[in-house]
Design an enzyme around this catalytic site. Structure first.
Site, PDB file in Angstrom:
ATOM      1  N   HIS A  60       1.440  10.358 -27.769  1.00  0.00           N
ATOM      2  CA  HIS A  60       1.018   9.087 -27.164  1.00  0.00           C
ATOM      3  C   HIS A  60       0.174   8.263 -28.136  1.00  0.00           C
ATOM      4  O   HIS A  60       0.235   7.028 -28.133  1.00  0.00           O
ATOM      5  CB  HIS A  60       0.224   9.349 -25.876  1.00  0.00           C
ATOM      6  CG  HIS A  60       1.092   9.692 -24.689  1.00  0.00           C
ATOM      7  ND1 HIS A  60       0.577  10.138 -23.501  1.00  0.00           N
ATOM      8  CD2 HIS A  60       2.431   9.646 -24.513  1.00  0.00           C
ATOM      9  CE1 HIS A  60       1.566  10.350 -22.633  1.00  0.00           C
ATOM     10  NE2 HIS A  60       2.704  10.065 -23.225  1.00  0.00           N
ATOM     11  N   LYS A  93       4.542  11.572 -11.405  1.00  0.00           N
ATOM     12  CA  LYS A  93       3.688  10.735 -12.268  1.00  0.00           C
ATOM     13  C   LYS A  93       4.388   9.391 -12.428  1.00  0.00           C
ATOM     14  O   LYS A  93       5.534   9.330 -12.887  1.00  0.00           O
ATOM     15  CB  LYS A  93       3.499  11.365 -13.645  1.00  0.00           C
ATOM     16  CG  LYS A  93       2.376  12.380 -13.724  1.00  0.00           C
ATOM     17  CD  LYS A  93       2.074  12.763 -15.172  1.00  0.00           C
ATOM     18  CE  LYS A  93       0.946  13.775 -15.269  1.00  0.00           C
ATOM     19  NZ  LYS A  93       0.698  14.214 -16.663  1.00  0.00           N
ATOM     20  N   ARG A 141       0.815  -1.243   0.000  1.00  0.00           N
ATOM     21  CA  ARG A 141       0.000   0.000   0.000  1.00  0.00           C
ATOM     22  C   ARG A 141       0.837   1.277   0.000  1.00  0.00           C
ATOM     23  O   ARG A 141       0.360   2.353   0.323  1.00  0.00           O
ATOM     24  CB  ARG A 141      -1.002   0.016   1.153  1.00  0.00           C
ATOM     25  CG  ARG A 141      -1.988  -1.120   1.078  1.00  0.00           C
ATOM     26  CD  ARG A 141      -3.288  -0.795   1.795  1.00  0.00           C
ATOM     27  NE  ARG A 141      -4.193  -1.913   1.704  1.00  0.00           N
ATOM     28  CZ  ARG A 141      -4.232  -2.911   2.582  1.00  0.00           C
ATOM     29  NH1 ARG A 141      -3.445  -2.909   3.630  1.00  0.00           N
ATOM     30  NH2 ARG A 141      -5.066  -3.904   2.403  1.00  0.00           N
ATOM     31  N   LYS A 192       9.524  22.679 -14.298  1.00  0.00           N
ATOM     32  CA  LYS A 192       8.630  21.574 -13.930  1.00  0.00           C
ATOM     33  C   LYS A 192       8.282  21.647 -12.444  1.00  0.00           C
ATOM     34  O   LYS A 192       7.125  21.467 -12.063  1.00  0.00           O
ATOM     35  CB  LYS A 192       9.247  20.215 -14.282  1.00  0.00           C
ATOM     36  CG  LYS A 192       8.298  19.069 -13.942  1.00  0.00           C
ATOM     37  CD  LYS A 192       8.470  17.831 -14.762  1.00  0.00           C
ATOM     38  CE  LYS A 192       7.339  16.844 -14.469  1.00  0.00           C
ATOM     39  NZ  LYS A 192       7.420  15.592 -15.193  1.00  0.00           N
ATOM     40  N   GLU A 243      12.062  16.765 -24.629  1.00  0.00           N
ATOM     41  CA  GLU A 243      11.342  17.235 -23.435  1.00  0.00           C
ATOM     42  C   GLU A 243      11.928  18.569 -22.942  1.00  0.00           C
ATOM     43  O   GLU A 243      11.221  19.369 -22.325  1.00  0.00           O
ATOM     44  CB  GLU A 243      11.382  16.177 -22.320  1.00  0.00           C
ATOM     45  CG  GLU A 243      10.772  14.820 -22.709  1.00  0.00           C
ATOM     46  CD  GLU A 243       9.246  14.734 -22.571  1.00  0.00           C
ATOM     47  OE1 GLU A 243       8.567  15.781 -22.566  1.00  0.00           O
ATOM     48  OE2 GLU A 243       8.733  13.591 -22.498  1.00  0.00           O
TER      49      GLU A 243
HETATM   50  N1  LIG Z   1       6.686  10.303 -15.282  1.00  0.00           N
HETATM   51  C1  LIG Z   1       6.860  11.315 -16.109  1.00  0.00           C
HETATM   52  O1  LIG Z   1       6.582  12.474 -15.778  1.00  0.00           O
HETATM   53  C2  LIG Z   1       7.454  11.054 -17.452  1.00  0.00           C
HETATM   54  C3  LIG Z   1       7.963  12.127 -18.190  1.00  0.00           C
HETATM   55  C4  LIG Z   1       8.549  11.856 -19.432  1.00  0.00           C
HETATM   56  C5  LIG Z   1       8.641  10.539 -19.888  1.00  0.00           C
HETATM   57  N2  LIG Z   1       8.152   9.535 -19.132  1.00  0.00           N
HETATM   58  C6  LIG Z   1       8.299   8.141 -19.583  1.00  0.00           C
HETATM   59  O2  LIG Z   1       9.693   7.846 -19.637  1.00  0.00           O
HETATM   60  C7  LIG Z   1       9.888   6.783 -20.566  1.00  0.00           C
HETATM   61  C8  LIG Z   1      11.062   7.095 -21.465  1.00  0.00           C
HETATM   62  O3  LIG Z   1      12.203   7.248 -20.663  1.00  0.00           O
HETATM   63  P1  LIG Z   1      13.665   7.295 -21.304  1.00  0.00           P
HETATM   64  O4  LIG Z   1      13.643   8.099 -22.530  1.00  0.00           O
HETATM   65  O5  LIG Z   1      14.569   7.643 -20.199  1.00  0.00           O
HETATM   66  O6  LIG Z   1      13.872   5.802 -21.799  1.00  0.00           O
HETATM   67  P2  LIG Z   1      14.447   4.479 -21.131  1.00  0.00           P
HETATM   68  O7  LIG Z   1      14.206   4.449 -19.674  1.00  0.00           O
HETATM   69  O8  LIG Z   1      13.912   3.366 -21.950  1.00  0.00           O
HETATM   70  O9  LIG Z   1      16.012   4.616 -21.378  1.00  0.00           O
HETATM   71  C9  LIG Z   1      16.478   4.670 -22.697  1.00  0.00           C
HETATM   72  C10 LIG Z   1      17.619   3.674 -22.944  1.00  0.00           C
HETATM   73  O10 LIG Z   1      18.818   4.193 -22.409  1.00  0.00           O
HETATM   74  C11 LIG Z   1      19.458   3.226 -21.566  1.00  0.00           C
HETATM   75  N3  LIG Z   1      20.170   3.997 -20.544  1.00  0.00           N
HETATM   76  C12 LIG Z   1      19.636   4.709 -19.535  1.00  0.00           C
HETATM   77  N4  LIG Z   1      20.586   5.412 -18.914  1.00  0.00           N
HETATM   78  C13 LIG Z   1      21.747   5.134 -19.521  1.00  0.00           C
HETATM   79  C14 LIG Z   1      23.077   5.577 -19.341  1.00  0.00           C
HETATM   80  N5  LIG Z   1      23.402   6.507 -18.455  1.00  0.00           N
HETATM   81  N6  LIG Z   1      24.043   5.059 -20.151  1.00  0.00           N
HETATM   82  C15 LIG Z   1      23.719   4.141 -21.115  1.00  0.00           C
HETATM   83  N7  LIG Z   1      22.481   3.716 -21.362  1.00  0.00           N
HETATM   84  C16 LIG Z   1      21.502   4.212 -20.573  1.00  0.00           C
HETATM   85  C17 LIG Z   1      18.341   2.354 -21.081  1.00  0.00           C
HETATM   86  O11 LIG Z   1      18.809   1.078 -20.712  1.00  0.00           O
HETATM   87  C18 LIG Z   1      17.438   2.297 -22.314  1.00  0.00           C
HETATM   88  O12 LIG Z   1      17.917   1.326 -23.206  1.00  0.00           O
HETATM   89  C19 LIG Z   1       8.595   6.622 -21.329  1.00  0.00           C
HETATM   90  O13 LIG Z   1       7.931   5.479 -20.881  1.00  0.00           O
HETATM   91  C20 LIG Z   1       7.811   7.869 -20.958  1.00  0.00           C
HETATM   92  O14 LIG Z   1       6.431   7.659 -21.005  1.00  0.00           O
HETATM   93  C21 LIG Z   1       7.560   9.761 -17.935  1.00  0.00           C
HETATM   94  O1  LIG Z   2       4.760  15.535 -15.725  1.00  0.00           O
HETATM   95  C1  LIG Z   2       3.822  15.757 -16.501  1.00  0.00           C
HETATM   96  O2  LIG Z   2       2.757  16.226 -16.105  1.00  0.00           O
HETATM   97  C2  LIG Z   2       3.960  15.446 -17.936  1.00  0.00           C
HETATM   98  O3  LIG Z   2       2.984  15.495 -18.664  1.00  0.00           O
HETATM   99  C3  LIG Z   2       5.315  15.072 -18.432  1.00  0.00           C
HETATM  100  C4  LIG Z   2       5.305  14.243 -19.707  1.00  0.00           C
HETATM  101  O4  LIG Z   2       6.533  14.514 -20.384  1.00  0.00           O
HETATM  102  C5  LIG Z   2       5.281  12.741 -19.447  1.00  0.00           C
HETATM  103  O5  LIG Z   2       5.498  12.040 -20.644  1.00  0.00           O
HETATM  104  C6  LIG Z   2       4.070  12.214 -18.717  1.00  0.00           C
HETATM  105  O6  LIG Z   2       4.262  10.890 -18.318  1.00  0.00           O
HETATM  106  C7  LIG Z   2       2.836  12.243 -19.568  1.00  0.00           C
HETATM  107  O7  LIG Z   2       1.772  12.166 -18.707  1.00  0.00           O
HETATM  108  P1  LIG Z   2       0.368  11.539 -19.067  1.00  0.00           P
HETATM  109  O8  LIG Z   2      -0.474  11.971 -17.929  1.00  0.00           O
HETATM  110  O9  LIG Z   2      -0.070  12.110 -20.388  1.00  0.00           O
HETATM  111  O10 LIG Z   2       0.554  10.078 -19.146  1.00  0.00           O
HETATM  112 ZN   LIG Z   3       6.891  13.070 -21.982  1.00  0.00          ZN
END
Ligand SMILES: NC(=O)c1ccc[n+]([C@@H]2O[C@H](COP(=O)([O-])OP(=O)(O)OC[C@H]3O[C@@H](n4cnc5c(N)ncnc54)[C@H](O)[C@@H]3O)[C@@H](O)[C@H]2O)c1
Ligand SMILES: O=C(O)C(=O)C[C@@H](O)[C@H](O)[C@H](O)COP(=O)(O)O
Ligand SMILES: [Zn+2]
Length: 370
Positions: free
Chosen positions: A254, A145, A123, A229, A187
Site C-alpha cells: 500500500h 472490507k 444509512r 479467507k 492474492e
Molecule cells: N475488499 C478487499 O478485501 C480487497 C481485497 C483485495 C483487493 N481489494 C481492492 O481491489 C482493487 C483491485 O481489484 P482488481 O484487481 O479486481 O482491479 P479492477 O477492479 O480495477 O479490475 C481490473 C481491470 O479488469 C477489468 N475487468 C474486470 N473484470 C473483467 C473481465 N471479466 N473481463 C475483462 N476485463 C475485466 C476492469 O475493467 C479493470 O480494467 C484494489 O483497489 C484493491 O485495494 C480489496
Molecule cells: O480482507 C482482508 O482483511 C485483507 O486484508 C485483504 C487484502 O487483500 C485487501 O487488499 C484489503 O483491502 C486490505 O485491507 P486494508 O485494511 O489494509 O485496507
Molecule cells: Zn489485497
C-alpha cells in the site's frame, strides 16, 4: 463443478458460490436474497459491462427482478471521494429504497466502491457481489472490507459491510487481460505464504495452469483461497487479531501504491507481489525467517510475472521516509507504532507489532530506496 463456501457470520452468514455458468443463472440465486420489491442497481465498470453486462441484466429480469445499470469508469481512480459522490448521486437519482439492493459486478474497484456506497446509502442497504476478476473472486468480494482511497493512502475511508451473496463465475475470466490474472495470482499465493505450505507447493507446480485458466486449476485455486479467507473472517470479522494475516505484503504494498498515485502504472496485485517479497526479505534480515524461504517465496511470485522489487516498479528510487510515513498511516498501526505481517517461514506468517522505524528505513535503503 460448482463449489459453495459459507462465510459463518451467524445471522449475517452468506455463501460464496464458485464455478462456471453462474452469470446466466444469477437471477435464480439473487432473487431469493432480495426484499419484497425485487429491485436492484447493478454497479459495473465500462469493460465488464461491455463484455458481460447484458447477460447479467437479462438473467435478473428473467427472474422477475427490476434492474437499473450504473456504469463507472474502469480503474483505481474510481475508488475515490469523487467516484463515491458520483455513484451516490446516481443511486439517489434512481431513488433506490432501503429494501432494494446493489449488485457489484466487476473487479475489486467496483466491489470496494459499490460495497462502501451500499454501507452508507440511506444509512445502509444490502448488496451482492458478482466478482469478475481473479483477484475479486479470491479476495475482495469476500469478507466485507469496503473502502475508497485518498491521496494520503489506500482504503483509508471505508466500512465493514458484508454482502448477502457472492457469485464467482469462472467463465467471465476468459475475457480478463493476462496482467489482471497475474494480479489475482498475487492474492492467491498470499494464502499459501501466510498459512498453507501444501497449497504454496501446489501453486509452485501449477502456476502455468492457473494463468492458462485451466478450469480444474482455477476451481482448486479459487476454492482454497476463499475457504481460507472465509474461515479467517468468520473468526475475526473486524481484524482485531488473526485477520491481519490477510494483510501479508500490504503494508509495504500500500505504501508503494500511495507513492505511485493509484493509477494504472502499478496495480494492487502487483504492489502486493513486491510487498510480500519484501515482507519475506525483511523477516530474513531480522533473523526471523530462513533466507532460503525468502528466496523461494520471491521466485514463486516472480514465476507469475509479478514484480518483486522496488526497481521492478520504476527505475527512479523511492523516498524511504515517504514509504515509512505511509506505513505509519496503515490501519494496523497501534499507538503510533508500526505493525507488519512478517513470516517465520513459508506458510507461517505472524503479526509483528512495534516494528522498529530505523530498522525499517535501513531495510528500505538496502532495497534501493534513498
Ligand atoms: N475488499 C478487499 O478485501 C480487497 C481485497 C483485495 C483487493 N481489494 C481492492 O481491489 C482493487 C483491485 O481489484 P482488481 O484487481 O479486481 O482491479 P479492477 O477492479 O480495477 O479490475 C481490473 C481491470 O479488469 C477489468 N475487468 C474486470 N473484470 C473483467 C473481465 N471479466 N473481463 C475483462 N476485463 C475485466 C476492469 O475493467 C479493470 O480494467 C484494489 O483497489 C484493491 O485495494 C480489496
Ligand atoms: O480482507 C482482508 O482483511 C485483507 O486484508 C485483504 C487484502 O487483500 C485487501 O487488499 C484489503 O483491502 C486490505 O485491507 P486494508 O485494511 O489494509 O485496507
Ligand atoms: Zn489485497
Amino acid at each position: 463443478m460448482i463449489r459453495t463456501v459459507s462465510v459463518g457470520l451467524g445471522d449475517r452468514a452468506y455463501d460464496v458460490v464458485i464455478g462456471p455458468g453462474l452469470i446466466d443463472r444469477a437471477g435464480e440465486r439473487i432473487a431469493p436474497v432480495l426484499g419484497k420489491r425485487k429491485r436492484v442497481a447493478i454497479v459495473t465498470d465500462a469493460n465488464v459491462g461491455e463484455h458481460h453486462g447484458e447477460r447479467l441484466a437479462a438473467s435478473l429480469e428473467k427472474a422477475g427482478v427490476a434492474v437499473d445499470v450504473i456504469t463507472i469508469p474502469p480503474g483505481e481512480e474510481s475508488k475515490s471521494f469523487d467516484g463515491l459522490s458520483e455513484l451516490s448521486d446516481h443511486l439517489l437519482a434512481l431513488n433506490l429504497e432501503r429494501g432494494d439492493q446493489i449488485v457489484a459486478f466487476g473487479g475489486g474497484v467496483v466491489g470496494d466502491l459499490a460495497g462502501f456506497a451500499a454501507a452508507i446509502y440511506k444509512r445502509g442497504i444490502d448488496f451482492v457481489q458478482v466478482p469478475t476478476t481473479l483477484l475479486a473472486q479470491v479476495d475482495s468480494s469476500v469478507g466485507g472490507k469496503t473502502a475508497i482511497d485518498t491521496p494520503r493512502g489506500k482504503n483509508l475511508i471505508g466500512a465493514f459491510h458484508q454482502p448477502r451473496l457472492v457469485l464467482a463465475d469462472l467463465d467471465v475470466l476468459a475475457t480478463l487481460p493476462a496482467r489482471e490474472l497475474a494480479c489475482g495470482y498475487a492474492e492467491i499465493i498470499k494464502y499459501g505464504l501466510l498459512g498453507d505450505f501444501a497449497f504454496f507447493e501446489w501453486l509452485e507446480a501449477n502456476v502455468a495452469k492457473v494463468l492458462e485458466r485451466d478450469v480444474d486449476a482455477l476451481v482448486r485455486a479459487v476454492g482454497r483461497s476463499v475457504e481460507m479467507k472465509a474461515e479467517i473472517v468468520a473468526e475475526d470479522e473486524k481484524e482485531a487479531g488473526r485477520r491481519a494475516l490477510l494483510n501479508l505484503g500490504h503494508t509495504f504494498g500500500h505504501a508503494i501504491e500511495a507513492e505511485m498515485g493509484f493509477g494504472d502504472a502499478l496495480k494492487h496485485g502487483e504492489a502486493v507481489g513486491v510487498g510480500m517479497a519484501q515482507a519475506f526479505r525483511f523477516s530474513a534480515a531480522q533473523g526471523l525467517c530462513p533466507s532460503q524461504d525468502a528466496v523461494r517465496a520471491e521466485a514463486a511470485i516472480k514465476a507469475a510475472g509479478l514484480p518483486t522489487t522496488l526497481a521492478d516498479v520504476r527505475p527512479e528510487p523511492f523516498d524511504a521516509d515517504a514509504l515509512v510515513a505511509h506505513c505509519g498511516q496503515d490501519k494496523k498501526a497501534e499507538g503510533g507504532k508500526l505493525t507488519f505481517v512478517l513470516a517465520r517461514g513459508i506458510g507461517d506468517a505472524f503479526v509483528a507489532k512495534d516494528v522498529d522505524r530505523a530498522a525499517l528505513k535501513a531495510f528500505l535503503i538496502e532495497e534501493g530506496a534513498r
